[in-house]
Scaffold this motif. Structure first.
Motif, PDB file in Angstrom:
ATOM      1  N   GLY A   1      14.900  14.655   4.659  1.00 16.12           N
ATOM      2  CA  GLY A   1      14.135  13.845   3.723  1.00 16.12           C
ATOM      3  C   GLY A   1      12.700  13.691   4.198  1.00 16.12           C
ATOM      4  O   GLY A   1      12.398  13.840   5.395  1.00 16.12           O
ATOM      5  N   SER A   2      11.803  13.385   3.290  1.00 15.78           N
ATOM      6  CA  SER A   2      10.385  13.265   3.642  1.00 15.78           C
ATOM      7  C   SER A   2       9.990  11.801   3.789  1.00 15.78           C
ATOM      8  O   SER A   2      10.682  10.886   3.343  1.00 15.78           O
ATOM      9  CB  SER A   2       9.510  13.960   2.603  1.00 15.78           C
ATOM     10  N   ASN A   3       8.843  11.591   4.414  1.00 15.30           N
ATOM     11  CA  ASN A   3       8.374  10.243   4.708  1.00 15.30           C
ATOM     12  C   ASN A   3       7.770   9.575   3.472  1.00 15.30           C
ATOM     13  O   ASN A   3       7.176  10.230   2.610  1.00 15.30           O
ATOM     14  CB  ASN A   3       7.309  10.274   5.798  1.00 15.30           C
ATOM     15  N   GLY A   4       7.879   8.256   3.417  1.00 14.41           N
ATOM     16  CA  GLY A   4       7.218   7.492   2.376  1.00 14.41           C
ATOM     17  C   GLY A   4       5.737   7.323   2.669  1.00 14.41           C
ATOM     18  O   GLY A   4       5.246   7.636   3.759  1.00 14.41           O
ATOM     19  N   GLY A   5       5.011   6.842   1.689  1.00 16.54           N
ATOM     20  CA  GLY A   5       3.595   6.535   1.880  1.00 16.54           C
ATOM     21  C   GLY A   5       3.422   5.242   2.651  1.00 16.54           C
ATOM     22  O   GLY A   5       4.276   4.355   2.620  1.00 16.54           O
ATOM     23  N   GLY A   6       2.309   5.123   3.344  1.00 16.84           N
ATOM     24  CA  GLY A   6       2.008   3.927   4.104  1.00 16.84           C
ATOM     25  C   GLY A   6       1.285   2.883   3.271  1.00 16.84           C
ATOM     26  O   GLY A   6       1.441   2.813   2.048  1.00 16.84           O
ATOM     27  N   ILE A   7       0.486   2.060   3.940  1.00 21.36           N
ATOM     28  CA  ILE A   7      -0.217   0.945   3.308  1.00 21.36           C
ATOM     29  C   ILE A   7      -1.711   1.081   3.584  1.00 21.36           C
ATOM     30  O   ILE A   7      -2.113   1.399   4.706  1.00 21.36           O
ATOM     31  CB  ILE A   7       0.302  -0.406   3.843  1.00 21.36           C
ATOM     32  N   ILE A   8      -2.538   0.836   2.564  1.00 22.02           N
ATOM     33  CA  ILE A   8      -3.991   0.807   2.716  1.00 22.02           C
ATOM     34  C   ILE A   8      -4.497  -0.540   2.220  1.00 22.02           C
ATOM     35  O   ILE A   8      -4.207  -0.939   1.090  1.00 22.02           O
ATOM     36  CB  ILE A   8      -4.671   1.944   1.930  1.00 22.02           C
ATOM     37  N   LEU A   9      -5.230  -1.239   3.081  1.00 22.27           N
ATOM     38  CA  LEU A   9      -5.837  -2.519   2.741  1.00 22.27           C
ATOM     39  C   LEU A   9      -7.350  -2.365   2.831  1.00 22.27           C
ATOM     40  O   LEU A   9      -7.886  -2.083   3.911  1.00 22.27           O
ATOM     41  CB  LEU A   9      -5.380  -3.612   3.705  1.00 22.27           C
ATOM     42  N   ILE A  10      -8.037  -2.523   1.702  1.00 22.49           N
ATOM     43  CA  ILE A  10      -9.495  -2.387   1.664  1.00 22.49           C
ATOM     44  C   ILE A  10     -10.097  -3.652   1.085  1.00 22.49           C
ATOM     45  O   ILE A  10      -9.707  -4.109   0.009  1.00 22.49           O
ATOM     46  CB  ILE A  10      -9.931  -1.168   0.831  1.00 22.49           C
ATOM     47  N   LYS A  11     -11.044  -4.217   1.815  1.00 21.78           N
ATOM     48  CA  LYS A  11     -11.755  -5.410   1.381  1.00 21.78           C
ATOM     49  C   LYS A  11     -13.248  -5.110   1.393  1.00 21.78           C
ATOM     50  O   LYS A  11     -13.794  -4.688   2.413  1.00 21.78           O
ATOM     51  CB  LYS A  11     -11.429  -6.570   2.327  1.00 21.78           C
ATOM     52  N   ALA A  12     -13.920  -5.274   0.250  1.00 19.53           N
ATOM     53  CA  ALA A  12     -15.349  -4.993   0.160  1.00 19.53           C
ATOM     54  C   ALA A  12     -15.939  -5.759  -1.012  1.00 19.53           C
ATOM     55  O   ALA A  12     -15.241  -6.092  -1.973  1.00 19.53           O
ATOM     56  CB  ALA A  12     -15.609  -3.495  -0.014  1.00 19.53           C
ATOM     57  N   ASN A  13     -17.224  -6.037  -0.915  1.00 20.56           N
ATOM     58  CA  ASN A  13     -17.927  -6.668  -2.023  1.00 20.56           C
ATOM     59  C   ASN A  13     -18.051  -5.691  -3.197  1.00 20.56           C
ATOM     60  O   ASN A  13     -17.754  -6.021  -4.335  1.00 20.56           O
ATOM     61  CB  ASN A  13     -19.300  -7.136  -1.555  1.00 20.56           C
ATOM     62  N   THR A  14     -18.487  -4.469  -2.879  1.00 19.36           N
ATOM     63  CA  THR A  14     -18.638  -3.413  -3.880  1.00 19.36           C
ATOM     64  C   THR A  14     -18.107  -2.109  -3.296  1.00 19.36           C
ATOM     65  O   THR A  14     -18.263  -1.862  -2.101  1.00 19.36           O
ATOM     66  CB  THR A  14     -20.122  -3.233  -4.267  1.00 19.36           C
ATOM     67  N   LEU A  15     -17.474  -1.297  -4.133  1.00 15.25           N
ATOM     68  CA  LEU A  15     -17.025   0.023  -3.711  1.00 15.25           C
ATOM     69  C   LEU A  15     -17.669   1.064  -4.611  1.00 15.25           C
ATOM     70  O   LEU A  15     -17.578   0.966  -5.836  1.00 15.25           O
ATOM     71  CB  LEU A  15     -15.497   0.133  -3.768  1.00 15.25           C
ATOM     72  N   THR A  16     -18.320   2.049  -3.990  1.00 15.97           N
ATOM     73  CA  THR A  16     -18.901   3.155  -4.729  1.00 15.97           C
ATOM     74  C   THR A  16     -18.502   4.457  -4.054  1.00 15.97           C
ATOM     75  O   THR A  16     -17.756   4.448  -3.062  1.00 15.97           O
ATOM     76  CB  THR A  16     -20.442   3.017  -4.818  1.00 15.97           C
ATOM     77  N   THR A  17     -18.956   5.586  -4.585  1.00 15.86           N
ATOM     78  CA  THR A  17     -18.574   6.895  -4.060  1.00 15.86           C
ATOM     79  C   THR A  17     -19.796   7.778  -3.892  1.00 15.86           C
ATOM     80  O   THR A  17     -20.825   7.577  -4.536  1.00 15.86           O
ATOM     81  CB  THR A  17     -17.576   7.587  -5.012  1.00 15.86           C
TER      82      THR A  17
END
Length: 614
Positions: A290-306
Motif C-alpha cells: 500500500g502507498s503512503n497517505g498525504g501529510g499536513i501543511i499549515l500556512i499562516k500569512a497576511n497575504t499569499l501571492t505567486t
C-alpha cells in the motif's frame, strides 16, 4: 521579528541543498510547562527560546475494544484526542534533547497511552515582513514518531515561487504479504500472520497484536486476504475504496476494506494525515505494498501571492500504489490536510496556484487474468478561513481511482475512494492556528447596531484584535480594534459594536495580531441588516426581465440600483435618472432565480428591500 537575521541565514544555507524546513521531536510526556522528548530532529531547523511550536496528537486509542478478529476490528469507538493541535511558545531549550519548556501550560490534554503518539513541530517564521520561497519545501516523511508536517508563517506577504508539498508524507502504507495460497479466505479480518497483507497505518498506532488482515484500523486501509486480494485505500475526509476481489474470488471477495472516514471529527483544532493504503496479497512475489497517505501543511500569512513561469502548487496528496503482476496490488494513500490561514489571496495570472489534498490511486494488476487491484485513497482536506479563493487558484480534494483487476480490455476495477470529489474543500472553516484559544465568536443585531462578542481561554503574545467587515465585494475593511491581554491562561471576554452596519449582509471576522505583528483570522460571522420599510416599492415583484422602482418621494438626481445575493455579493448594478418618483430598470444580465437584496442609492439616502427574481 525575533532573531530574524539568524533565521534567514540558516534558511538560505539549508534550502540551497535541502527542501525540509522544520524541526521535529516526539513528545513522551507533559508535566505542566515541561515537554519530555525523544527522537529530536533538528537537521533543517532548531528549537529556540522565543520561537513557536505546534503540539500535535498524531495518534490515539480510537478503536477501544474493537481489536479482535471479527467484522468490528478497527472500527472507531471514539476519536479521543487524535488530531488535536495547538500553538505554543518555547520558554527554554536548556533540557534538549531530553526536554524543553513552554511559556504556558497547554490548552488541550494530550494522551500518551497505548496506541497514542504526540509530536512537536517548529512553526517556522520567515520574512521582514515579506518572504519569497527560494526552493521546493517538503515535509520530513512520517516515520511512526515524527514528521509528516510542514508548518510555516509569514507576517507579511508569502510569495510561493516553488512547490510546497507533503505528498506521500503521511501515514505509511501496509506491506505486501508473504507468498501464500489456499483459497478465498474472506473471514481474515485481523491476523498476526504474514500470509495476509498488512493494513495501512492510521490515527491509532497498531497496538492490537494484529498487523495483517482485511479490516482497517481507524483510517488505515485494510490489507488483501488470500487469494490475491487487493489492498484497500486509506481514508481522511472520505473513506478509502475496497480492494479488488482477488484470484477466482469474484463471488467471495477478499480485498481489504477501506479506511474509516474522519469527516465527522474534523474541527478547527483537529486535523489528520491521510491514512496509508493496505498491501496486496501475493503468492508469486509480484504483489505490491500500500502507498503512503498525504501529510499536513499549515500556512499562516497576511497575504499569499505567486511568482513563477508556468504554475506552482501546495499539495498534500496521497501517493499512488505500484502496479502488481499476477498478484494483489496495494491500495492508494488518502489525501492529507492543508490549512490556509491566509487573509488575502492574490495569485498571479502568469503563475496560477494549485492546492490539492487528493487521494492516491490504487495499483493496477498487470496480468490478463483477474486478481485484486488496489482500492483508491479517500480525499483529504483543504480549509480556508473565508471563501474559497478562485482567482488563478484551483483547489481540489479528489478521491483516488481504484486499480484495474486485470490488464484485459474492459477489466473491472477495485473501488475508488468514496464520496463526491472536493467535498473536503472547506470554506469559512474557522480553521485557524492562533496563539489564542478562541472559544466562540458571535454577532447579534440590536438597536445600537451589530454587537460582536468573543471569548478566549488562552492567549500568548496577543497584542490586539482588528475587527474586519465586508459588505459583499469580498474585501474586508478594519472598522475597529480591541486590545488583547498579551499572555493569559484565564477565560477572557471581549466585545465590539458596529454602530453603522450597511443594509444587507455584513460579514465580520477577527484579525488576531501577535506582538511581533503576525496575524491570524477567525471564522466569519454574517449578520443581515433588514431594510427600512415603506421608503420604496418594486413592481412587478417577482422580477422577470424588467421592473420599476417607485420612490415614496420625487428625486431630482441620478439613482443607483444594485442587487445583492444573500451572501452580500453584488450581482447587478445600474444608474438611472428617475422620472418623478419612478425608476425603470431593464436587466441586461439577468441573475439566477432567487431572493435578492435591492439597494437604491439616491442623492440623499440609501434604501434597501428584498425582491424575488424568477
Amino acid at each position: 521579528m525575533k532573531n530574524f537575521t539568524l533565521v534567514l541565514f540558516l534558511f538560505v544555507a539549508t534550502l540551497s541543498g535541502q527542501a525540509q524546513i522544520n524541526a521535529y521531536a516526539s513528545v513522551t510526556g507533559i508535566s505542566g510547562k515541561t515537554l519530555s522528548l525523544t527522537s529530536v530532529n533538528q537537521t533543517y531547523h532548531s528549537f529556540k527560546s522565543g520561537d513557536q511550536i505546534i503540539i500535535m496528537q498524531m495518534q490515539d486509542n480510537v478503536a477501544g475494544s474493537n481489536t479482535n478478529n471479527n467484522s468490528s476490528y478497527g472500527s472507531l469507538t471514539t476519536i479521543a484526542n487524535a488530531g488535536i493541535y495547538e500553538v505554543a511558545t518555547i520558554a527554554s531549550v536548556a533540557g534538549l534533547p531530553n526536554s524543553l519548556t513552554i511559556t504556558a501550560n497547554p490548552a488541550h490534554t494530550f494522551n500518551f497511552g497505548s496506541g497514542a503518539s504526540v509530536q512537536i513541530i517548529s512553526f517556522r517564521s520567515y520574512g521582514s515582513p515579506n518572504y519569497t520561497t527560494t526552493a521546493a519545501i517538503t515535509a520530513l516523511p512520517w516515520n511512526g514518531k515524527i514528521g509528516g508536517v510542514v508548518a510555516m508563517q509569514v507576517s507579511g506577504t508569502l510569495t510561493v515561487a516553488y512547490p510546497i508539498t507533503a505528498d506521500g508524507a503521511g501515514f505509511r502504507g501496509g506491506a505486501v504479504s508473504g507468498n501464500y495460497e489456499v483459497n478465498c479466505e474472506t473471514a481474515v479480518y485481523a491476523s498476526n500472520s504474514t500470509n495476509y497483507a498488512a493494513r495501512g497505518e492510521g490515527v491509532q498506532a497498531n497496538n492490537t497484536g494484529y498487523l495483517y488482515g482485511r479490516n482497517p484500523l481507524a483510517n488505515g486501509g485494510g490489507g488483501g486476504s488470500d487469494d490475491n486480494g487487493g489492498g484497500a485505500g486509506g481514508s481522511n475526509y472520505t473513506s478509502g475504496g475496497q480492494g479488488g476481489a482477488g484470484w477466482t474470488c469474484t463471488l467471495t471477495p477478499v480485498g481489504g476494506y477501506g479506511g474509516n472516514a474522519l469527516s465527522a471529527f474534523i474541527t478547527a483544532n483537529r486535523i489528520f494525515m491521510g491514512g496509508g493504503g493496505g498491501g496486496g496479497q501475493q503468492n508469486n512475489s509480484v504483489g505490491t505494498a500500500g502507498s503512503n497517505g498525504g501529510g499536513i501543511i499549515l500556512i499562516k500569512a497576511n497575504t499569499l501571492t505567486t511568482s513563477c513561469s508556468g504554475s506552482v502548487s501546495i499539495t498534500a496528496n496521497g501517493a499512488d500504489a505500484d502496479n502488481s503482476g499476477n498478484d494483489g496490488a496495494g491500495g492508494g494513500g488518502a489525501g492529507g490536510s492543508i490549512i490556509m490561514n491566509v487573509g488575502t489571496f492574490n495569485a498571479k495570472t502568469s503563475c496560477p496556484l494549485r492546492v490539492q489534498g487528493n487521494g492516491g490511486d490504487g495499483g493496477n494488476v498487470g496480468d490478463a487474468n483477474s486478481h485484486g487491484g488496489g482500492g483508491g485513497g479517500g480525499q483529504g482536506v483543504v480549509a480556508y478561513p473565508g471563501a474559497t479563493p478562485t482567482t488563478n487558484i484551483t483547489t481540489t480534494t479528489t478521491n483516488g481511482a481504484g486499480g484495474l483487476n486485470s490488464s484485459s480490455s474492459g477489466a473491472s476495477s477495485a473501488n475508488a475512494g468514496s464520496g463526491v470529489n472536493s467535498t473536503g474543500v472547506i470554506a469559512n472553516s474557522g480553521f485557524v492556528f492562533l496563539p489564542v484559544k478562541l472559544l466562540d465568536f458571535t454577532g447579534r443585531l440590536g438597536k445600537d447596531g451589530v454587537s460582536l462578542t468573543w471569548e478566549t481561554a488562552m492567549e500568548k503574545n496577543n497584542d490586539h484584535f482588528d475587527i474586519e467587515r465586508s459588505n459583499g465585494n469580498g474585501d474586508y475593511t478594519v472598522i475597529g480594534e480591541v486590545r488583547g491581554a498579551g499572555n493569559s491562561d484565564n477565560l477572557l471576554s471581549y466585545s465590539f459594536t458596529d454602530a453603522n452596519p450597511a443594509p444587507g449582509v455584513n460579514a465580520y471576522r477577527l484579525k488576531q495580531v501577535d506582538i511581533d505583528g503576525t496575524p491570524a483570522w477567525s471564522s466569519v460571522v454574517s449578520i443581515e441588516v433588514e431594510p427600512a420599510a415603506g421608503s420604496f416599492t418594486v413592481y412587478p415583484n417577482p422580477i422577470v426581465e424588467s421592473f420599476t422602482v417607485r420612490l415614496s418621494a420625487e428625486t431630482a438626481g441620478p439613482c443607483t440600483i444594485t442587487l445583492y445575493d444573500l451572501s452580500g455579493k453584488a450581482v447587478y448594478t445600474t444608474t438611472a435618472q428617475p422620472a418623478g418618483n419612478l425608476i425603470p430598470v431593464t436587466l441586461n444580465r439577468k441573475p439566477v432565480a432567487g431572493i435578492y437584496v435591492i439597494a437604491v442609492r439616491t442623492p440623499v439616502q440609501q434604501l434597501t428591500g428584498k425582491v424575488l427574481v424568477k
